[in-house]
Design an enzyme around this catalytic site. Sequence first.
Site, PDB file in Angstrom:
ATOM      1  N   GLY A 130      24.558  -6.576   8.711  1.00  0.00           N
ATOM      2  CA  GLY A 130      25.425  -5.414   8.659  1.00  0.00           C
ATOM      3  C   GLY A 130      25.528  -4.728   7.310  1.00  0.00           C
ATOM      4  O   GLY A 130      26.132  -3.656   7.208  1.00  0.00           O
ATOM      5  N   PRO A 244      13.270  -4.288 -10.929  1.00  0.00           N
ATOM      6  CA  PRO A 244      12.004  -3.660 -11.306  1.00  0.00           C
ATOM      7  C   PRO A 244      10.793  -4.559 -11.041  1.00  0.00           C
ATOM      8  O   PRO A 244       9.754  -4.090 -10.556  1.00  0.00           O
ATOM      9  CB  PRO A 244      12.180  -3.380 -12.800  1.00  0.00           C
ATOM     10  CG  PRO A 244      13.651  -3.152 -12.946  1.00  0.00           C
ATOM     11  CD  PRO A 244      14.280  -4.150 -12.002  1.00  0.00           C
ATOM     12  N   GLU A 246      10.638  -7.005  -8.787  1.00  0.00           N
ATOM     13  CA  GLU A 246      10.462  -7.121  -7.342  1.00  0.00           C
ATOM     14  C   GLU A 246       9.763  -5.885  -6.787  1.00  0.00           C
ATOM     15  O   GLU A 246       8.852  -5.979  -5.956  1.00  0.00           O
ATOM     16  CB  GLU A 246      11.814  -7.309  -6.655  1.00  0.00           C
ATOM     17  CG  GLU A 246      11.704  -7.443  -5.146  1.00  0.00           C
ATOM     18  CD  GLU A 246      13.048  -7.609  -4.464  1.00  0.00           C
ATOM     19  OE1 GLU A 246      13.065  -7.662  -3.212  1.00  0.00           O
ATOM     20  OE2 GLU A 246      14.079  -7.680  -5.159  1.00  0.00           O
ATOM     21  N   GLN A 340      -7.715   3.355  12.400  1.00  0.00           N
ATOM     22  CA  GLN A 340      -8.272   4.352  13.317  1.00  0.00           C
ATOM     23  C   GLN A 340      -9.799   4.262  13.365  1.00  0.00           C
ATOM     24  O   GLN A 340     -10.409   4.427  14.424  1.00  0.00           O
ATOM     25  CB  GLN A 340      -7.849   5.753  12.882  1.00  0.00           C
ATOM     26  CG  GLN A 340      -8.191   6.855  13.873  1.00  0.00           C
ATOM     27  CD  GLN A 340      -7.292   6.827  15.109  1.00  0.00           C
ATOM     28  OE1 GLN A 340      -6.256   6.163  15.107  1.00  0.00           O
ATOM     29  NE2 GLN A 340      -7.682   7.542  16.153  1.00  0.00           N
ATOM     30  N   GLY A 344     -10.518   0.935  19.261  1.00  0.00           N
ATOM     31  CA  GLY A 344      -9.671   0.018  20.022  1.00  0.00           C
ATOM     32  C   GLY A 344      -9.573  -1.357  19.407  1.00  0.00           C
ATOM     33  O   GLY A 344      -8.538  -2.033  19.537  1.00  0.00           O
TER      34      GLY A 344
END
Length: 383
Positions: A130, A244, A246, A340, A344
């Site tokens: 939350g 910074p 991280e 892309q 597939g």
Amino acid sequence: MRRVIFDADHEAFRKTVRSFIEAEVVPVYEQWCAAGIVPREFAYKIAELGLFGVEVPEQYGGAGVESFKFAAIVTEEIHRAGVSFGGLVSHNYLCLPYLTKLADEEQKQRWLPTFVTGETIFAIAMTEPGTGSDLAGMHTTAKLSEDGTHYVLNGAKTFISGGMNADRVIVCARTAPPKDNDRRYGISLLVVDAPGFTVGRKLDKIGLHVWDTVELNFTDVRVPAENLIGEQNRGFDNLGQNLPRERLSIAVEAYAQAKAAVQFAADYTRQRRVFGQLVADFQNTKFELAACQADVDAAEAVVDRAIEAYDSDSLTPADAASVKLFCTEVSARVVDRCLQLHGGYGYITEYPIARLYADNRVNRIVGGTSEVMKTIIAKNMGL
């Protein structure tokens, strides 16, 4: 373009890490993915190679190297191979600065030697259900006992990377109410040993399947007062000091993922035939890969500049926000275009590009969302 931030020692280290990954990770990585976790015993192999101790001072068993460049090399080699070290990355690159920069001498003597050997695995618990990026809104509390010998910790944390394998957790908790003019006041950092925390459910994620991301719960946990790191009630400032690094780590990861994606796509299109010719021979393929390579070159320049700034202690919070925003956005675009080009098969998880696509998405969320990065940059611009 030739990179100039790495010297011969760095490249020798890169060669060692690459051989280690190819021998110890690639052959078993599918098993790790299926299990949804990196085996705890793998930490000892990393430790034996010396990776946990690179930035740890020599007196505690490390190599004492004060540079982020070796961490960057490990990240690049991990993604080059299409694998992951899972939550052990948090142990080594996210948690370590809190110990080296905030812990006192007695604490360093207690914690760093086993950090280096892999006997003790760390995680850090900031986010709560939350609250998300609003760390000042946390509800986990740590009340100091009347005799001042211990804190009583209560609360819950979520999205904890490496939490299942962790032996020791750096927990952010409220030790005092916020001030009317300072919501950030009253947060402290406590180091909590197992079994002082309860591991809740392992979270089922879109990507990062070998990361043991869990919920942690704390119920009337007694934490010795000597396990407080940094100044009491000023933990938010301590968190800010490490953000910074991280964010730079996330930017390097994003760059490394983009670079790997281009290589995966180039290799695939040189092998795959459609309509009687190699996919790589179509002009569109060449144009797409060329555009992606240009993006990777730009991200590399930004990352390298940021690494040099970090090593010289001049990487500001706004700088880190900028490099994270740029590299994660560029990386998302490159990885998508490279998928892309696989057609597939790019959507099939046995191909590394598919795993990379899923793993990459979280970069624009963790360490502060792209929107938070824009807010920091805008504020620095005086807006």
